[in-house]
Design a protein around this motif. Structure first.
Motif, short mmCIF file in Angstrom:
data_model
loop_
_atom_site.label_atom_id
_atom_site.label_comp_id
_atom_site.label_asym_id
_atom_site.label_seq_id
_atom_site.Cartn_x
_atom_site.Cartn_y
_atom_site.Cartn_z
N VAL A 54 0.10 -1.18 -13.10
CA VAL A 54 -1.58 -1.33 -13.66
C VAL A 54 -2.33 -0.15 -13.04
CG1 VAL A 54 -3.64 -2.53 -11.77
CG2 VAL A 54 -1.85 -3.81 -12.49
N LYS A 55 -3.07 0.46 -13.54
CA LYS A 55 -3.27 2.29 -13.41
C LYS A 55 -5.16 2.17 -13.03
CE LYS A 55 0.33 4.32 -15.42
NZ LYS A 55 0.98 5.00 -15.95
N LYS A 56 -5.42 3.58 -12.67
CA LYS A 56 -6.57 4.01 -12.26
C LYS A 56 -6.28 5.06 -13.52
CE LYS A 56 -9.87 2.58 -9.37
NZ LYS A 56 -9.65 2.34 -7.48
N GLY A 57 -7.09 5.35 -14.07
CA GLY A 57 -6.76 6.20 -14.89
C GLY A 57 -5.14 6.48 -15.22
N ALA A 58 -5.00 8.34 -14.27
CA ALA A 58 -3.58 8.54 -14.59
C ALA A 58 -2.77 8.04 -13.34
CB ALA A 58 -3.37 10.05 -14.62
N ILE A 59 -3.02 7.78 -12.58
CA ILE A 59 -3.27 7.17 -11.62
C ILE A 59 -2.31 6.09 -10.85
CG2 ILE A 59 -3.66 7.62 -8.33
CD1 ILE A 59 -2.72 10.00 -10.30
N VAL A 60 -1.55 5.29 -10.45
CA VAL A 60 -1.77 3.75 -10.28
C VAL A 60 -2.37 3.58 -9.05
CG1 VAL A 60 0.38 2.25 -9.94
CG2 VAL A 60 1.03 4.08 -10.93
N ASP A 61 -2.42 2.34 -9.33
CA ASP A 61 -3.57 1.52 -8.26
C ASP A 61 -3.02 0.39 -7.54
OD1 ASP A 61 -5.01 -0.01 -6.77
OD2 ASP A 61 -7.29 0.51 -8.28
N TRP A 62 -2.35 0.94 -6.54
CA TRP A 62 -1.06 -0.08 -5.79
C TRP A 62 -2.00 -1.72 -5.20
CZ3 TRP A 62 3.43 0.01 -7.33
CH2 TRP A 62 3.89 1.45 -7.41
N ASN A 63 -3.36 -0.77 -5.28
CA ASN A 63 -3.97 -1.73 -4.39
C ASN A 63 -3.91 -3.33 -5.50
OD1 ASN A 63 -4.00 -1.30 -1.50
ND2 ASN A 63 -5.64 0.22 -1.82
N GLN A 64 -4.14 -2.86 -6.26
CA GLN A 64 -5.20 -4.03 -7.39
C GLN A 64 -3.15 -4.48 -7.78
OE1 GLN A 64 -7.82 -4.68 -8.29
NE2 GLN A 64 -7.42 -5.81 -9.95
N THR A 65 -2.50 -3.84 -8.38
CA THR A 65 -1.45 -3.87 -8.64
C THR A 65 -0.88 -5.24 -7.29
OG1 THR A 65 -0.63 -1.96 -8.39
CG2 THR A 65 1.42 -3.88 -8.89
N ILE A 66 -1.08 -5.17 -6.17
CA ILE A 66 -0.99 -6.52 -4.88
C ILE A 66 -1.45 -7.71 -5.11
CG2 ILE A 66 -0.97 -6.96 -2.94
CD1 ILE A 66 -0.14 -4.43 -2.23
#
Length: 506
Positions: free
Chosen positions: A109-121
């Protein structure tokens, strides 16, 4: 409107001149649970590997039609994008990563090119809720039991908007409770419109859950049975799987006369320093000559730990208690001492601990007793070939020759090699740990027949099994374990599934 989500038409696949699939036709309706059954080597896994892109388009002949469109999968990712996910018996999880990292591995799950770990959880929690798994998504996979790991695999598949879920022997390593939970999940997914294909050797589960059952034999489609028409029964499935009737899968033998005690274990306790607790507690058992003694119990009850502590203690438990072989007290410093005393142990994990998959049949059979075929430190290769051919013939190991790599054999034939390896040492007591796990009904019958033959020749057997019908069908006596203790002893005539489960859950 086409009722089929999947049609596999005239699929053929060869490996170096050997035809694994021959004009197989396989159709699956939308929103159903379709079971695929057959003996080991029948072509079930090969067919699913064709479907999932493991064997890419061009390496087989025939057509795959998914949701009305002909597919040409070049790799696994192509089938995944289409909505097909496959879960193998050997789970493809990263043990040192968290649950949420595993669910979204390769599908971050990414926000732009960065993995969004909070949203992943957050999304991982949604997926875990879908599979009814109440665990912290931040826990490591290695800290979960096998049943929960299986559910994480399914959650991972669901995260990719799966439409067709393929499960290859999903309950092979699960206890009865975890197996039932998994089957109930498949029923829930069916209500949500997800189609499932399940490969299984457990016919009781197949009958309980399948809308249709397709039987493969020798790489060919034999039949498709319809539950709505009451066509699915154990006898019908077995007859189509093996091409003949097996009236009683547990072959009969004379159980009237037993000899003296071959093994006696008294006040036996095994302490595991790694866990910091006793895994076997004050066990007293005995096994007579010519007897099959079953050991039943749930996973974690201490059955395997008991077997390994008797077989020379390879796990280095701290042992207290006494062990007698043929009335003589024995102390085994290692497994070699146990082998020399006449004990052999066929592990439940034939691929991990029992066999050398990259070596051939003859090397696997001879490795347990090289001294018997060696002189002055040199192996007599002619004798090795002769001995291994004798076991190949007597155990009906289906392979072109003893030069065949064990990793290329079916599960049932691998189990026969594992058994032959230990018979080569000439034991008087054979410990079989889950002897028929992951093998088909025809191969099971052959294993049982071999067991009866060994008993008739004066050997004794301890059989550990999670399949209660197997315990009841093959044992002369049954010990039931729970929490490392013997909770009860039952004769064959007095034992039934209800009594065993009552003792196992005390």
């Amino acid at each position: 409107m086409n009722p089929y989500i999947l049609e596999m038409n005239n699929i053929s696949k060869e490996f170096t001149g050997v035809k694994a699939l021959s004009n197989v036709n396989f159709k699956v309706s939308k929103g159903e649970i379709h079971c695929l059954v057959g003996e080991n080597g029948a072509g079930k896994s090969t067919l699913m590997k064709v479907l999932s892109g493991v064997y890419p388009h061009g390496t087989y002949s025939g057509d795959i039609v998914f949701e009305g469109n002909v597919q040409s999968f070049g790799r696994i990712s192509d089938s995944v994008r289409t909505g097909i996910a496959i879960i193998y018996q050997e789970l493809a999880l990263f043990p040192d990563l968290t649950v949420y990292e595993n669910i979204f591995a390769g599908n971050e799950v990414k926000k732009g090119a960065i993995v969004d770990w909070n949203q992943t959880i957050v999304k991982a929690k949604e997926m875990l809720k879908k599979v009814n798994l109440n665990v912290n998504p931040e826990v490591l996979i290695k800290d979960l039991g096998v049943g929960k790991q299986q559910l994480v695999e399914i959650a991972k598949a669901l995260s990719k908007d799966v439409k067709l879920l393929i499960l290859d022997e999903p309950t092979a390593a699960l206890n009865e409770d975890d197996s039932e939970n998994l089957l109930e999940l498949l029923r829930e997914l069916k209500k949500q419109g997800i189609t499932s294909i399940m490969i299984s050797h457990k016919l009781k589960e197949v009958i309980a859950i399948a809308d249709h059952v397709t039987v493969l034999r020798d790489g060919r489609t034999i039949c498709t049975l319809d539950a709505a028409k009451n066509e699915i029964s154990e006898s019908v499935i077995i007859k189509n799987m093996v091409g003949r009737d097996i009236d009683d899968i547990y072959p009969k033998r004379n159980t009237e006369h037993f000899g003296n005690d071959v093994l006696e274990v008294k006040n036996w306790t095994a302490f595991d320093p790694k866990l910091g607790r006793d895994v076997v507690k004050d066990v007293n058992i005995h096994v007579k000559k010519g007897e099959i003694v079953g050991i039943a119990g749930l996973m974690g009850s201490g059955r395997t730990e008991l077997a390994q502590s008797i077989f020379g203690n390879p796990k280095s438990y701290k042992i207290h208690g006494d062990l007698y072989m043929n009335g003589a007290k024995k102390v085994f410093k290692n497994t070699k001492d146990a082998i020399n005393a006449g004990i052999a142990y066929v592990t439940e994990d034939r691929k991990g601990d029992g066999l050398f998959l990259i070596q051939d049949i003859k090397q696997n059979i001879s490795v347990s007793n090289l001294e018997a075929i060696s002189s002055q430190g040199m192996i007599n290769t002619n004798e090795e070939v002769k001995i291994s051919n004798e076991y190949k013939k007597s155990m009906n190991i289906k392979a072109p020759s003893v030069e065949q790599l064990v990793g290329n054999l079916s599960g049932g034939n691998q189990q026969k090699v594992s058994l032959g390896k230990w018979l080569f040492v000439g034991p008087t007591l054979l410990i079989l740990d889950e002897p028929t796990r992951g093998i088909d009904v025809g191969a099971k019958f052959e294993i049982y027949t071999i067991m009866n033959k060994l008993i008739s020749e004066g050997m004794s057997i301890i059989m550990i099994s999670s399949e209660l019908p197997e315990v009841l069908g093959m044992s002369d006596r049954v010990y039931v374990m729970a929490e490392g203790k013997i909770k009860g002893e039952l004769s064959a005539k007095d034992a039934d599934q209800e009594k065993i489960m009552k003792l196992a859950t005390q």
